[in-house]
Design a protein around this motif. Structure first.
Motif, PDB file in Angstrom:
ATOM      1  N   TYR A 629       0.649  -1.213  -0.014  1.00  0.00           N
ATOM      2  CA  TYR A 629      -0.040   0.155  -0.024  1.00  0.00           C
ATOM      3  C   TYR A 629       0.848   1.248  -0.034  1.00  0.00           C
ATOM      4  O   TYR A 629       1.833   1.379   0.710  1.00  0.00           O
ATOM      5  N   PHE A 631       0.990   5.676  -0.161  1.00  0.00           N
ATOM      6  CA  PHE A 631       0.415   6.731  -0.046  1.00  0.00           C
ATOM      7  C   PHE A 631       1.205   7.841  -0.212  1.00  0.00           C
ATOM      8  O   PHE A 631       2.490   8.001  -0.039  1.00  0.00           O
ATOM      9  N   ASN A 657      -4.989  13.299  -3.268  1.00  0.00           N
ATOM     10  CA  ASN A 657      -3.905  12.411  -2.538  1.00  0.00           C
ATOM     11  C   ASN A 657      -3.654  11.057  -3.334  1.00  0.00           C
ATOM     12  O   ASN A 657      -4.853  10.427  -3.936  1.00  0.00           O
ATOM     13  N   ASN A 659      -3.314   7.045  -3.677  1.00  0.00           N
ATOM     14  CA  ASN A 659      -3.537   6.030  -2.750  1.00  0.00           C
ATOM     15  C   ASN A 659      -3.414   4.658  -3.939  1.00  0.00           C
ATOM     16  O   ASN A 659      -3.973   4.533  -4.942  1.00  0.00           O
ATOM     17  N   ASN A 688      -8.447   3.209  -6.591  1.00  0.00           N
ATOM     18  CA  ASN A 688      -8.628   4.676  -6.292  1.00  0.00           C
ATOM     19  C   ASN A 688      -8.021   5.598  -7.539  1.00  0.00           C
ATOM     20  O   ASN A 688      -7.493   5.073  -8.221  1.00  0.00           O
TER      21      ASN A 688
END
Length: 735
Positions: A629, A631, A657, A659, A688
């Motif tokens: 993951y 970010f 943002n 993701n 996303n």
């Protein structure tokens, strides 16, 4: 009679015992620490003893007169003391000095992450990690992006490190620069790296403060070392949703040489038929790739290695014209790339080593763009800012490089190395019939010393001189690093260095009246590492000088800086069977370059970036599960428009943002005599929305988000090998 004999023997032994002299003492190190287990002997005799848990020793000797007492302990330099043995007891103490060894010595880690099989302080990833990082699809660059310092930039290839642009990070193979490390790409779509991870036994990702052996990289260096002779011969085959491949590696019976070759064909027609893409591909991408290698050991333990790779790509796609949605931009790309690397590593004796390298690469592209109507027919509108989008560009970029490095062990494991390199860049463009040529002779001299003062303190001191003929400028770049062991498995490092890079060819075609761009790095880090856990924290400040400006004039009046803090934690211990790492980067950067009206945060830089990588191998079903993951906070975007004699910010903002959740699964099996690995991989599992910036129309009235051609990428593949069972490597890597 028997009684008298016993009396005489007893008297004799008593007399002998009376002739012995007792020697006692204590053994410590130079810092006063007790050294139990040290051996103390009278040189040339069998008389001696061993220090007890308190460091004391005591023994008797028959020797007389001038003698030499020797104290020794593994890991310490032996010490000798002259003594005179008479009839009275002797008391003597030793202070042993610790030997400096590669196993115990501190390693300079400031600015460097290492992926490889060598157990060093800087090593945070194994080679197999590149294959088993969820969503990375075995792309070295994608895995590096999960480490601190690297940005999540998806609209163009390259490593964007600590506020640096993608072209400020360079890649090196066996010491020589790679001119085109990524596949040729189309606008707003990043391409992957050219090289397979299994070619390398070690990769160093340096986010700053790197060795004086490497230059022309303002922000970062990705340094890869190719494998030597494999353990066994093998054949491989692969089939997936996007490509077919086959290869072989033959190792001589005496394991003194090997050779191999691979071929791969990628065709995205079936994949695009199932997974719809946003661009209209009128030539769906097809790629051919082939490589070959040859390795041979020399009689003195050296190694000669040759590696070559060839790639070809053909693609074409249409997108709506942003100035007039009734029109289309039809972009076509044909590219071939041929890369060669020859290296010779040799032991010259008496502490001398030699590394010679030669590389040659040539890259050819035929790029075109047409303005087309809705019937896909080329048109001319009479509107200059639309019609200038029609172009034909033929490019050729060659790099020939020679590099020589000599190492001399000067004391203990301290080494001084020096050498030079010569690079000849030849670039030629034909743009709408206008021809331009850009040759450059880049010459460099460098020297560097690894100085191990103690096992706790080490320094790397070096400098690099360069001269580029295309701008006719020279520079000298000093670099210094220090490392100090602060405790068991823990150390601190600091680094300072100056780095130069010549301007990109895009600007050199316009004028050669430039100087080098310059970055000065200051880095401090702390790292604590064990076999199963690694913690690392690093802070840095980077000062940019002489950055390129393109308005109001082409010159080196730009400047900027970058500062930040980064964290890394890898843990294979806390949760049984689970391997994970966390990384976080904070970046504060601004620069005034190109046509920026003032210092701005570049559009490729996010303030906060983080990644979590988790791996779990379930032995009962021979399957590994890998999740990543990532970010990043939104990146700035600008519409810079010329207004009279200045550029102004007509529009600005921040993207959403970033993701992304990546997943991969590896199932290990066997098929007849073949060892097999089924791989399933998905990027952006949660779908996303990812926006990497915006394109603007000529008048700024329209803007379009730069997004992925498809929100997700799905991969299913089967990899077979005969001869080498790599399944156990996969299992061990997750334990």
């Amino acid at each position: 009679m028997k009684k008298w004999i016993m009396i005489l023997v007893g008297l004799g032994l008593s007399g002998i015992a009376g002739a012995q002299v007792r020697i006692t003492g204590k053994v410590k190190d130079v810092k006063g620490h007790i050294l139990p287990g040290a051996s103390i002997v009278v040189k040339g005799s069998y008389d001696g003893g061993v220090a007890d848990s308190a460091g004391h020793f005591s023994f008797k000797t028959f020797e007389k007169g001038e003698q030499v007492l020797v104290a020794s302990l593994l890991g310490y330099k032996s010490a000798e003391e002259k003594i005179t043995i008479g009839t009275t007891p002797i008391e003597i103490s030793f202070a042993l000095k610790e030997e400096i060894s590669e196993l115990k010595a501190v390693t300079v880690t400031a600015g460097s992450f290492e992926a490889g099989d060598r157990k060093k302080a800087a090593t945070v990833l194994s080679s197999l990690d590149v294959y088993t990082t969820g969503g990375a699809n075995a792309d070295i660059t994608a895995v590096v992006k999960t480490l601190p310092g690297a940005q999540q930039v998806g609209e163009q290839e390259g490593l964007f490190v600590r506020g640096g642009a993608g072209y400020e990070a360079k890649q090196f193979i066996d010491g020589t620069l790679v001119n085109n490390p990524f596949q040729a790409s189309v606008p707003d779509i990043a391409s992957r790296g050219r090289f397979a991870p299994n070619l390398f036994k070690g990769t160093i990702f340096s986010t700053g403060g790197y060795s004086a052996l490497y230059g022309q990289a303002l922000s970062s260096a990705l340094i890869m070392e190719s494998i030597d002779i494999p353990d066994r011969s093998e054949a491989t085959a692969s089939i997936s949703t996007v490509f077919l491949g086959a290869g072989m590696q033959k190792v001589a019976k005496d394991k003194q040489s090997s050779f191999g070759m691979n071929y791969g064909y990628t065709n995205l027609i079936p994949y695009f038929a199932v997974v719809k893409q946003k661009p209209d591909y009128f030539r769906i991408p097809q790629l051919h790739s082939a490589d070959a290698n040859f390795r041979i050991k020399t009689k003195t333990g050296g190694m000669i290695k040759y590696y070559t790779t060839f790639g070809a790509i053909d693609a074409g796609l249409r997108r709506p014209n942003i100035n007039d949605p009734s029109l289309k931009n039809a972009f076509g790309l044909q590219n071939t790339n041929w890369y060669n690397n020859l290296s010779w590593r040799e032991n010259l004796g008496n502490g001398w080593k030699m590394n010679l390298g030669f590389s040659f690469s040539t890259d050819h592209s035929n790029i075109s763009q047409q303005i087309q109507n809705q019937q896909n027919v080329p048109v001319t509108t009479g509107t200059p800012w639309i019609d200038t989008s029609n172009f034909n560009l033929i490019t050729r970029g060659d790099l020939t490089q020679l590099k020589a490095v000599w190492d001399k062990r000067i004391s203990g494991i301290s080494v001084i190395r020096f050498g030079g390199e010569y690079m000849y860049f030849y670039n030629k463009n034909l743009y709408n019939g206008y021809r331009s040529v850009l040759p450059d002779h880049l010459k460099s001299l460098f020297a560097e010393a690894d100085l191990y003062i103690t096992n706790e303190l080490a320094a790397k001191v070096g400098g690099r001189f360069e001269h580029s003929s295309v701008i006719d400028k020279a520079d000298f770049a000093p670099r210094v690093s220090l490392a100090y062991k602060t405790g068991k498995n823990a150390q601190m490092s600091i680094a300072y260095g100056v780095f130069y890079q010549k301007p990109e060819n895009t600007y050199l075609y316009i004028t050669r009246n430039f100087n080098y761009t310059k970055a000065t790095h200051y880095i401090i880090n702390y790292i604590k590492t064990t076999a199963l856990q690694t913690f690392r924290v690093e802070a840095y400040y980077k000062k940019y000088d002489d950055l390129l400006k393109t308005f109001p004039a082409y010159d080196n009046s730009g400047a900027g800086d970058a500062k930040g803090v980064e964290l890394f934690w890898r843990d294979k211990k806390t949760f049984k069977g689970l391997d994970y790492w966390l990384s976080y980067s904070y970046l504060d950067t601004k620069r005034n370059y190109l046509n920026f009206p003032r210092e701005l945060q570049p559009s490729f830089a996010a303030n906060h970036t983080a990644s979590v990588v988790v791996k779990r191998f379930v032995s009962s079903i021979n399957t590994g599960f890998n999740v990543t993951y990532s970010f990043a906070t939104g990146r700035p975007y600008y519409n810079l428009m010329q207004n009279g004699n200045q550029y102004v910010i007509a529009d600005q903002g921040k993207t959403v943002n970033y993701n992304s959740l990546g997943f991969s699964m590896n199932y290990l099996t066997s098929m007849g005599k073949a060892f097999g690995v089924f791989v399933v991989s998905v990027t952006n599992v949660l779908d996303n929305k990812q926006v990497f910036g915006y394109n603007y129309s000529y008048d700024g009235s329209r803007k379009e988000a730069i997004t992925l051609p498809a929100p997700q990428f799905f991969f299913v593949g089967l990899f077979l090998s005969w001869g080498v069972d790599r399944r156990q490597d996969a299992i061990n890597n997750n334990l």
